[in-house]
Design an enzyme around this catalytic site. Structure first.
Site, PDB file in Angstrom:
ATOM      1  N   HIS A 360       0.829  -1.208   0.000  1.00  0.00           N
ATOM      2  CA  HIS A 360       0.000   0.000   0.000  1.00  0.00           C
ATOM      3  C   HIS A 360       0.863   1.257   0.000  1.00  0.00           C
ATOM      4  O   HIS A 360       0.700   2.144  -0.852  1.00  0.00           O
ATOM      5  CB  HIS A 360      -0.912  -0.007   1.229  1.00  0.00           C
ATOM      6  CG  HIS A 360      -1.681   1.255   1.449  1.00  0.00           C
ATOM      7  ND1 HIS A 360      -3.036   1.356   1.218  1.00  0.00           N
ATOM      8  CD2 HIS A 360      -1.292   2.496   1.871  1.00  0.00           C
ATOM      9  CE1 HIS A 360      -3.441   2.582   1.487  1.00  0.00           C
ATOM     10  NE2 HIS A 360      -2.388   3.286   1.891  1.00  0.00           N
ATOM     11  N   GLU A 361       1.763   1.344   0.966  1.00  0.00           N
ATOM     12  CA  GLU A 361       2.515   2.591   1.134  1.00  0.00           C
ATOM     13  C   GLU A 361       3.467   2.842  -0.027  1.00  0.00           C
ATOM     14  O   GLU A 361       3.601   3.978  -0.495  1.00  0.00           O
ATOM     15  CB  GLU A 361       3.275   2.572   2.460  1.00  0.00           C
ATOM     16  CG  GLU A 361       2.386   2.508   3.690  1.00  0.00           C
ATOM     17  CD  GLU A 361       1.439   3.682   3.812  1.00  0.00           C
ATOM     18  OE1 GLU A 361       1.652   4.702   3.145  1.00  0.00           O
ATOM     19  OE2 GLU A 361       0.472   3.589   4.590  1.00  0.00           O
ATOM     20  N   HIS A 364       1.943   4.456  -2.977  1.00  0.00           N
ATOM     21  CA  HIS A 364       1.862   5.921  -2.946  1.00  0.00           C
ATOM     22  C   HIS A 364       3.034   6.526  -3.723  1.00  0.00           C
ATOM     23  O   HIS A 364       2.891   7.563  -4.383  1.00  0.00           O
ATOM     24  CB  HIS A 364       1.883   6.438  -1.506  1.00  0.00           C
ATOM     25  CG  HIS A 364       0.558   6.377  -0.806  1.00  0.00           C
ATOM     26  ND1 HIS A 364      -0.581   6.958  -1.324  1.00  0.00           N
ATOM     27  CD2 HIS A 364       0.187   5.825   0.375  1.00  0.00           C
ATOM     28  CE1 HIS A 364      -1.599   6.751  -0.494  1.00  0.00           C
ATOM     29  NE2 HIS A 364      -1.157   6.066   0.541  1.00  0.00           N
ATOM     30  N   TYR A 375      -4.145  14.677  -2.775  1.00  0.00           N
ATOM     31  CA  TYR A 375      -4.535  13.925  -1.591  1.00  0.00           C
ATOM     32  C   TYR A 375      -5.678  14.597  -0.832  1.00  0.00           C
ATOM     33  O   TYR A 375      -5.630  14.788   0.376  1.00  0.00           O
ATOM     34  CB  TYR A 375      -3.315  13.748  -0.695  1.00  0.00           C
ATOM     35  CG  TYR A 375      -3.365  12.542   0.211  1.00  0.00           C
ATOM     36  CD1 TYR A 375      -3.456  11.250  -0.299  1.00  0.00           C
ATOM     37  CD2 TYR A 375      -3.286  12.685   1.592  1.00  0.00           C
ATOM     38  CE1 TYR A 375      -3.483  10.145   0.526  1.00  0.00           C
ATOM     39  CE2 TYR A 375      -3.317  11.592   2.436  1.00  0.00           C
ATOM     40  CZ  TYR A 375      -3.415  10.317   1.893  1.00  0.00           C
ATOM     41  OH  TYR A 375      -3.440   9.217   2.726  1.00  0.00           O
ATOM     42  N   GLU A 384      -5.800   6.876  -2.213  1.00  0.00           N
ATOM     43  CA  GLU A 384      -5.782   5.832  -1.192  1.00  0.00           C
ATOM     44  C   GLU A 384      -6.241   4.486  -1.753  1.00  0.00           C
ATOM     45  O   GLU A 384      -5.670   3.437  -1.445  1.00  0.00           O
ATOM     46  CB  GLU A 384      -6.675   6.238  -0.018  1.00  0.00           C
ATOM     47  CG  GLU A 384      -5.978   7.071   1.027  1.00  0.00           C
ATOM     48  CD  GLU A 384      -4.838   6.316   1.701  1.00  0.00           C
ATOM     49  OE1 GLU A 384      -5.046   5.156   2.135  1.00  0.00           O
ATOM     50  OE2 GLU A 384      -3.737   6.869   1.796  1.00  0.00           O
ATOM     51  N   ASP A 447     -12.958  11.791   4.824  1.00  0.00           N
ATOM     52  CA  ASP A 447     -11.532  11.515   4.902  1.00  0.00           C
ATOM     53  C   ASP A 447     -11.167  10.581   3.749  1.00  0.00           C
ATOM     54  O   ASP A 447     -11.933   9.677   3.396  1.00  0.00           O
ATOM     55  CB  ASP A 447     -11.211  10.854   6.241  1.00  0.00           C
ATOM     56  CG  ASP A 447      -9.737  10.529   6.395  1.00  0.00           C
ATOM     57  OD1 ASP A 447      -9.308   9.482   5.859  1.00  0.00           O
ATOM     58  OD2 ASP A 447      -9.008  11.310   7.035  1.00  0.00           O
ATOM     59  N   HIS A 449      -9.316   8.110   3.474  1.00  0.00           N
ATOM     60  CA  HIS A 449      -9.287   6.681   3.764  1.00  0.00           C
ATOM     61  C   HIS A 449     -10.685   6.072   3.741  1.00  0.00           C
ATOM     62  O   HIS A 449     -10.824   4.846   3.675  1.00  0.00           O
ATOM     63  CB  HIS A 449      -8.641   6.432   5.129  1.00  0.00           C
ATOM     64  CG  HIS A 449      -7.210   6.834   5.191  1.00  0.00           C
ATOM     65  ND1 HIS A 449      -6.815   8.106   5.554  1.00  0.00           N
ATOM     66  CD2 HIS A 449      -6.070   6.153   4.903  1.00  0.00           C
ATOM     67  CE1 HIS A 449      -5.486   8.182   5.506  1.00  0.00           C
ATOM     68  NE2 HIS A 449      -5.014   7.017   5.113  1.00  0.00           N
TER      69      HIS A 449
END
Length: 547
Positions: A360-361, A364, A375, A384, A447, A449
């Protein structure tokens, strides 16, 4: 191919050899003729530069604007896609990015633009000073952290032109950073109208989500390391020299060029090349997970998507583990081109080094080098979701029996205090209590997420279809907004479509309607207009109310 044959025929004729049909056939069947004849990156850039001149009006370019290449994609059939950033009187233009699409022979085909507004502002001299913009951003950072007694707060304003939020306007983009009461980093980007001082937008700057070695979550895994004398370094020379270091429970604030302090990233070493014990008491166990996550993410992008490293340049990133004190987070930071993992507080989260978190990270990082989805708002949700979708596909790609593929995000890191089995659930995102299953006009206010739920739900439906089923021992039951039955096309095709949409068609301002168009274009490229895959993409978006 035709270009290869003509070149070879010309060479033979110059040498005084009769060029017959048989000669040409032999040339066409030679190994050289079957080599990859795709245009080079440099050729694609040159072709695109010519297209900019010839189609400047259509692209909204004027003499006041400059362009720089961000990324280049050349398809197997020679089709070229060159992504640009834009400046206005040398000021960066937020939302000024665009992608030029060229045919295999370099002719202009079309373009995707983040905005169609004409880039122009009355003046490039701000009414609001840089120190004032910095103060406003610091206040916004404090407000976003609910009054926590932040320490060592600094802010760095940059004058830009904002074309992402309606009519282009002069603005300050200010990156504010600090440390919370536990000493962990906090950061926020604040967009301020440089004429009135009004806040235009704001978003978190740290994108969160939360060889052989005995890992915490993935069992015993193979690791490529580097020997130095009688010791081994946890550095992988086969994957761009990626490495994992110990942050010694310290933190740093080297974000967007603002360096207040820096945590170490001391490379782990070992005497016998057998790393970790699989227990948190051994600091190298978390390092095994981090390095393994980097390896699997690298291999997924290279072997499945044809991307050589996060930036596509063959260069490795690095990891830092044991960051901060009871730090319940993990994040990718473009400024260091690195992945950072906290240890968690033990009650809500364990060490955040699970495989899908790593995928996931680091995704980015891929997004930042390609579409650079802003974002915030719907584009932030897509940012996300891109990490959830491709991070999940990394987990499936790894095929690790200790952490089998699933459509749960972060299921390995949650503890009883979190109260749920995972961070997010792709088959029915609302099971986390906050995420959206379907698109509505208010989704962009969530948000990022949680607004990501719409695309996560789309991705699950596209891969697996609707209804109840059990996959790899996990039960799913995915509903649809319109009551339709969706038939999945599989994870491989989901990944191919989403990756192409991200790298070829999406821009910084892409919203959910734009994502539908981008993925349909990608499906058309890959499988044909009106194909079963194309129709499945349309059906899956309609099933989450994106029409």
């Amino acid at each position: 191919m035709s270009r290869t044959r003509n070149t070879r025929a010309s060479r033979l004729a110059t040498a005084g050899v009769a060029v017959t049909t048989a000669t040409l056939l032999a040339a066409a069947l030679s190994p050289a003729a079957h080599a990859d004849a795709r245009p080079s990156r440099a050729t694609a850039i040159a072709n695109a530069a010519q297209a900019l001149v010839q189609h400047a009006t259509a692209l909204g370019l004027t003499s006041a604007e400059g362009t720089s290449v961000r990324d280049v994609i050349v398809d197997r059939n020679g089709t070229q896609h060159v992504r640009y950033d834009r400046t206005y009187h040398r000021l960066p233009v937020l939302g000024g990015d665009f992608v030029v699409h060229l045919t295999s022979d370099g002719a202009y085909r079309s373009a995707d633009r983040a905005t169609r507004s004409r880039i122009s502002v009355a003046s490039t001299v701000p009414s609001v000073s840089a120190p004032k913009a910095a103060d406003l951003a610091v206040n916004a950072l404090r407000a976003a952290n609910l009054g926590d007694a932040l320490k060592q707060v600094q802010a760095k304003p940059q004058l830009i032109v904002d074309a992402l939020h309606g009519t282009p306007k002069l603005a300050w983009r200010t990156n504010a950073v600090g440390k919370d009461s536990l000493g962990n980093p906090v950061a926020r980007t604040v967009l301020t109208d440089a004429r009135t001082g009004a806040q235009i937008d704001a978003w978190d700057s740290i994108e969160t989500a939360t060889g052989d070695g005995k890992s915490l979550y993935s069992g015993t895994v193979p690791l490529e390391t580097t020997q130095s004398g009688s010791t081994y370094n946890l550095t992988d020379p086969t994957r761009g020299n990626t490495y994992t270091g110990d942050a010694a429970n310290k933190t740093d604030l080297c974000i967007f060029g603002i360096c207040i302090s820096r945590a170490p990233s001391t490379v782990f070493t070992d005497a016998d090349n057998h790393w970790g014990t699989g227990a948190t008491s051994d600091r190298s166990s978390a390092a095994v997970d981090a390095q393994y996550g980097t390896n699997e993410t690298w291999d997924y992008y290279k072997n499945v998507q044809g991307r050589n490293g996060i930036a596509g340049d063959g260069k490795g990133s690095y990891n830092r583990v044991h960051y901060g004190n009871s730090y319940n987070n993990a994040f990718w930071d473009d400024s260091c081109f690195c992945m950072t993992y906290g240890d968690g507080d033990g009650t809500t989260f364990g060490p955040l080094v699970a495989l899908d978190v790593a995928g996931h990270e680091m995704t980015h990082g891929v997004t930042s080098k390609t579409a650079a989805l802003t974002y915030s708002g719907e584009s932030g949700g897509l940012n996300e979701a891109t990490s959830d979708i491709l991070g999940t596909l990394v987990e499936w790609y790894a095929n690790n029996p200790s952490d089998p593929g699933d459509y749960l995000i972060g299921e390995k890191i949650v503890r009883s205090g979190f109260g749920k089995a995972a961070l997010r659930f792709m088959d029915q995102p609302s099971k986390d209590g906050s995420s959206a299953d379907y698109w509505s006009s208010s989704v962009g206010n969530l948000d990022v997420h949680y607004s990501s739920g719409v695309a996560n739900h789309f991705a699950y439906l596209l891969a697996e279809g609707s209804g109840a089923k059990t996959i790899n021992g996990v039960s799913y039951n995915s509903p649809t907004y319109n009551g339709s039955t969706v038939t999945g096309i599989g994870r491989d095709k989901l990944g191919a479509i989403w990756y192409r949409a991200l790298t070829v068609y999406m821009t910084s301002s892409t919203n959910y309607a734009g994502a539908r168009t981008a993925t349909l274009n990608a499906a058309k490229d890959l499988y044909g207009n009106g194909s079963a895959e194309y129709n499945a993409v349309a059906a899956a978006w309609s099933a989450v109310n994106v029409n």
